[in-house]
Design an enzyme around this catalytic site. Structure first.
Site, PDB file in Angstrom:
ATOM      1  N   SER A 182       0.853  -1.250  -0.176  1.00 11.46           N
ATOM      2  CA  SER A 182      -0.060  -0.060   0.045  1.00 11.46           C
ATOM      3  C   SER A 182       0.605   1.252  -0.117  1.00 11.46           C
ATOM      4  O   SER A 182       1.643   1.419  -0.967  1.00 11.46           O
ATOM      5  CB  SER A 182      -0.984  -0.167   1.358  1.00 11.46           C
ATOM      6  OG  SER A 182      -2.148   0.871   1.191  1.00 11.46           O
ATOM      7  N   GLU A 228      -9.115  -5.332  -4.337  1.00 12.86           N
ATOM      8  CA  GLU A 228      -8.357  -4.487  -3.436  1.00 12.86           C
ATOM      9  C   GLU A 228      -9.587  -3.520  -2.615  1.00 12.86           C
ATOM     10  O   GLU A 228      -9.518  -3.526  -1.444  1.00 12.86           O
ATOM     11  CB  GLU A 228      -7.526  -3.560  -4.384  1.00 12.86           C
ATOM     12  CG  GLU A 228      -6.264  -4.093  -4.966  1.00 12.86           C
ATOM     13  CD  GLU A 228      -5.234  -4.320  -3.997  1.00 12.86           C
ATOM     14  OE1 GLU A 228      -5.271  -3.786  -2.687  1.00 12.86           O
ATOM     15  OE2 GLU A 228      -4.101  -4.342  -4.464  1.00 12.86           O
ATOM     16  N   HIS A 245      -7.832  -5.616  -0.414  1.00  8.42           N
ATOM     17  CA  HIS A 245      -6.576  -4.702   0.179  1.00  8.42           C
ATOM     18  C   HIS A 245      -5.971  -5.501   1.261  1.00  8.42           C
ATOM     19  O   HIS A 245      -6.722  -5.563   2.267  1.00  8.42           O
ATOM     20  CB  HIS A 245      -6.948  -3.509   0.054  1.00  8.42           C
ATOM     21  CG  HIS A 245      -5.517  -2.527   0.318  1.00  8.42           C
ATOM     22  ND1 HIS A 245      -4.760  -2.383  -0.685  1.00  8.42           N
ATOM     23  CD2 HIS A 245      -5.379  -1.495   1.260  1.00  8.42           C
ATOM     24  CE1 HIS A 245      -3.793  -1.204  -0.302  1.00  8.42           C
ATOM     25  NE2 HIS A 245      -4.226  -0.872   0.968  1.00  8.42           N
TER      26      HIS A 245
END
Length: 498
Positions: A188, A319, A416
């Site tokens: 990320s 995600e 995610h």
């Protein structure tokens, strides 16, 4: 056993666990960024006398905790204290010459810490890789750009990461690591940081490979957008947008102002007000300041600034569901919002949303919205980074993590952050329990962790490199496979925007 090793600033005493892995925590790589050093580039830590105990995690960067329900899905460790520019090391053999993996945590540049138990490096050390985690400045203190007239420099959080990598270069031999075989890895915001580091002159030569999970070299702010953010941030605080005035504001007030401004952007995501931050809702992120970060990361990488650095880059299939399903947003998405989102991302009006409906005919509007955002935010930047490095003669390996979590009745999909415990082979850690659900598959963790170990050790994770036109993408799922140019129609749709 309490091993004692030497660093350039003093002796440190770690702990050896039952498996024989030695761990050293809370090692300062820079001075505390407080007082006259606040909003200033990192400075070396002080030398200490005697032996420093390194048996417990140290302070973490100031940050506001996640709000529900994200606080359950992404738990944090918050340790108060000023000396939060610290790092942690796991090593199987301080006398060795082993590959090194330096982990940069995620958290949208406002949250996170290298001290999360889920980032425990025991599995990497067990398999012959020295693992380093670290903290860096977040939010306004790490990424607020105060303009060219200020004496401070931009991207202080990135400069912290560079300072940590310099510390690794100068000290990791004492811990059994090879300073000539350093892989920087992150997820990320950590991966987006790596995208910037690949383009920063000050980072050149500090790492030799890069592994980027759910982030690439796409999301940055221009100087004009950063100026808008700084002006509004200072106005919320009631001070001028200068280093001395902001440095006089207590951290708690800064954090409250950050939360207020992110709420304002979410409520009115107008590019005229916020520039690039209006789309990604991240007012604090790397800034193209023409000094620390001379140009956009993709522009610099395409020009060859990172030639020779092999990369491993990828995304999770779903995600954005992490941000839409737990909050209930997914159920509120309409067809009109899908259309407007596709257009805001630059896809042709009408055609963009229609292409996604054709590619995912069974998807409801919330799922289509999440897929659009997944591609814009994560998948396409990963593919473009791989293409750029491949053109420069480096090897690029691309993956997609496709195992769907059973949590939230399966609605999270492969969301995610779900891949992180698989990479660290830490499926049993309670930090990930609410994301993973019951009985996550150890076989996928075995394969994924082994791929990262292999990449850090040899530069090859175990599947074909990404090359045009075959475009190999390895899929981590119950049944692993390597696909070639998956979802080609959507890729070419986005490529038409370049």
């Amino acid at each position: 056993m309490r091993p004692v090793l030497a660093t350039s600033h003093g002796l440190v005493r770690g702990v050896t666990g039952p498996s024989g892995i030695a761990c050293f925590k809370n090692l300062p790589y820079a001075a505390a960024p407080t007082g006259p050093l606040r909003f200033m580039p990192p400075q070396p830590p002080a030398v200490w006398a005697g032996v420093r105990d390194a048996d417990a995690y140290g302070p973490t960067a100031p940050q506001a905790p996640y709000l529900p329900p994200m606080d359950r899905l992404l738990p944090e460790v918050l340790v108060p204290g000023e000396d939060f520019l610290n790092l942690n090391i796991w090593t199987p053999d301080p006398a060795g010459r082993l590959p090194v993996l330096v982990w940069l945590h995620g958290g949208a540049f406002t949250n996170g810490t290298g001290s999360l138990t889920g980032y425990d490096g025991t599995a990497f050390a067990r398999d012959g890789v020295v693992l380093v985690t670290l903290n860096y400045r977040l939010g306004a203190e790490g990424f607020l750009h105060l303009g060219p007239g200020d004496t401070a420099r931009a991207n202080l959080g990135l400069l912290d990461q560079i300072a940590a990598l310099e510390w690794v270069r100068d000290n990791i031999t004492s811990f059994g690591g090879d300073p000539d075989r350093v892989t920087v890895a992150g997820q990320s915001a950590g991966a987006m940081s790596i995208g910037a580091l690949l383009a920063m002159p000050a980072a050149k030569g500090l790492f030799h490979r890069a592994a980027l999970q759910s982030g690439a070299a796409h999301h940055t702010l221009s100087r004009s957008s950063a100026a808008s953010v700084a002006a509004r941030f200072a106005a919320i605080l009631g001070v001028s947008p200068t280093r001395p005035d902001l440095a006089a504001v207590p951290a708690e007030r800064l954090l409250a102002a950050q939360s207020q401004m992110r709420g304002e952007i979410s409520a009115r995501p107008d590019p005229a007000l916020w520039g690039e931050a209006a789309l990604n809702l991240m007012p604090f992120e790397p800034v193209v300041d023409h000094d620390t970060l001379p140009s956009t990361p993709m522009g610099a990488i395409t020009g060859g600034c990172a030639a020779g650095v092999d990369i491993l880059v990828g995304w999770t299939s779903d995600e954005f569901r992490l941000f839409t399903v737990p909050s209930g947003l997914s159920g509120l998405v309409t067809d009109d919002l899908v259309e407007r989102t596709a257009t805001a991302y630059g896809l042709p009006p009408g055609r963009g949303a229609a292409a996604y409906r054709a590619a995912f005919p069974a998807a409801n509007p919330g799922e289509l919205f999440a897929q659009l955002a997944t591609d814009w935010f994560y998948r396409l930047p990963a593919l473009r980074l791989a293409e750029a490095q491949e053109r420069q003669g480096a090897r690029a390996f691309v993956y997609e993590f496709a195992w769907p979590s059973p949590a939230h009745d399966g609605a999270l999909g492969a969301c995610h952050a779900l891949d992180v415990p698989f990479v660290f082979d830490n499926l049993a850690d309670p930090a990930f329990a609410h994301l993973l659900g019951d009985a996550p598959p150890q076989t996928i963790a075995d394969r994924m962790h082994a791929a990262w170990v292999s990449f850090a050790t040899t530069g090859d994770p175990g599947w074909s490199a990404y090359r045009v036109p075959d475009r190999a993408v390895h899929r981590f799922a119950a049944v692993p496979a390597t696909d070639h140019d998956p979802r080609r129609s959507l890729r070419t749709l986005w490529d038409g925007l370049r």
